[in-house]
Design an enzyme around this catalytic site. Structure first.
Site, short mmCIF file in Angstrom:
data_model
loop_
_atom_site.label_atom_id
_atom_site.label_comp_id
_atom_site.label_asym_id
_atom_site.label_seq_id
_atom_site.Cartn_x
_atom_site.Cartn_y
_atom_site.Cartn_z
N THR A 1 -9.05 -13.48 3.96
CA THR A 1 -9.97 -12.36 4.10
C THR A 1 -9.99 -11.53 2.82
O THR A 1 -9.20 -11.75 1.91
CB THR A 1 -9.56 -11.44 5.27
OG1 THR A 1 -8.34 -10.77 4.92
CG2 THR A 1 -9.37 -12.23 6.56
N HIS B 1 -8.96 -8.64 2.51
CA HIS B 1 -7.86 -7.67 2.55
C HIS B 1 -7.05 -7.69 1.24
O HIS B 1 -6.62 -6.65 0.75
CB HIS B 1 -6.96 -7.96 3.75
CG HIS B 1 -5.85 -6.98 3.94
ND1 HIS B 1 -6.07 -5.69 4.34
CD2 HIS B 1 -4.51 -7.12 3.78
CE1 HIS B 1 -4.91 -5.06 4.43
NE2 HIS B 1 -3.95 -5.90 4.08
N HIS C 1 4.14 -1.75 -13.06
CA HIS C 1 3.49 -2.50 -11.98
C HIS C 1 4.14 -3.88 -11.90
O HIS C 1 3.74 -4.81 -12.60
CB HIS C 1 2.01 -2.61 -12.28
CG HIS C 1 1.17 -3.15 -11.17
ND1 HIS C 1 1.46 -4.31 -10.49
CD2 HIS C 1 0.03 -2.68 -10.63
CE1 HIS C 1 0.53 -4.53 -9.59
NE2 HIS C 1 -0.35 -3.55 -9.66
N VAL D 1 1.98 -9.77 -3.12
CA VAL D 1 0.78 -9.82 -2.29
C VAL D 1 0.16 -11.19 -2.50
O VAL D 1 -0.24 -11.53 -3.62
CB VAL D 1 -0.23 -8.71 -2.65
CG1 VAL D 1 -1.43 -8.75 -1.71
CG2 VAL D 1 0.44 -7.34 -2.60
N ARG E 1 7.09 -16.43 -10.77
CA ARG E 1 7.12 -15.16 -11.50
C ARG E 1 8.25 -14.24 -11.05
O ARG E 1 8.41 -13.14 -11.56
CB ARG E 1 5.79 -14.44 -11.31
CG ARG E 1 4.65 -15.14 -12.02
CD ARG E 1 3.29 -14.72 -11.48
NE ARG E 1 2.20 -15.34 -12.21
CZ ARG E 1 1.77 -16.58 -12.01
NH1 ARG E 1 2.35 -17.36 -11.12
NH2 ARG E 1 0.78 -17.08 -12.72
N VAL F 1 0.84 -1.21 0.00
CA VAL F 1 0.00 0.00 0.00
C VAL F 1 0.87 1.25 0.00
O VAL F 1 0.46 2.30 -0.52
CB VAL F 1 -0.98 -0.02 1.18
CG1 VAL F 1 -1.73 1.28 1.31
CG2 VAL F 1 -1.97 -1.17 1.03
#
Length: 158
Positions: free
Chosen positions: A86, A88, A113, A81, A127, A59
């Site tokens: 959840t 999230h 990105h 990530v 990756r 973030v």
């Protein structure tokens, strides 16, 4: 992982360009390798200077990407990530994607990105650019950012 249609190149002529790379500290065994590969791509492309910044989580990537975008010709954001139990995951991934896109547009600077958004560790490793990996996101994202910076330079000249 699409696996088809990927541009194949080992370097971009980045002579005269500066590069910023911001990377997370989460999943550092993966991200550190991706960072090394991004730096190798910048060096192989003959960029004039590489600035590296680290942040704890994904973030936080966009705000550092913005600070870098104000000082360099191209930026690469790297992280991992992994989906949990959840929602999230969705919030983090959307926030990062929206933030990086906004930075690129607001600053008129390419922001690649290079954040892996995956279901599990094995997908991330596949990756992250290791010898047994199917993709090399750190290297590829760097080439994409530098290629866009070169294209912007050409547009500015015309």
């Amino acid at each position: 992982m699409a696996g088809t249609g990927v541009p194949v190149r080992e370097r971009v002529d980045g002579t005269g360009l500066t590069l910023g790379v911001v990377a997370t500290r989460w999943h550092n065994e993966l991200v550190d390798h991706m960072l090394d590969r991004a730096i190798e791509a910048g060096e192989a492309s003959n960029v004039d200077h590489i600035t590296v910044a680290r942040v704890d989580g994904a973030v936080e990537l966009p705000v550092l990407a913005q600070a870098l975008a104000r000082r360099v010709d191209a930026v690469v954001a790297l992280g991992v990530v992994i989906r949990g139990d959840t929602s999230h995951f969705e919030y983090v991934c959307q926030s990062v994607t929206d933030g990086l896109t906004r930075v690129a547009l607001d600053e008129s600077t390419p922001v690649a990105h290079g954040v892996l958004t995956v279901d599990n560790y094995a997908q991330a490793r596949a990756r992250a650019g290791f010898e047994d990996s199917a993709e090399d996101k750190g290297y590829a994202a760097t080439l994409a950012a530098l290629d866009a910076a070169c294209a912007l330079r050409q547009v500015a000249k015309s």
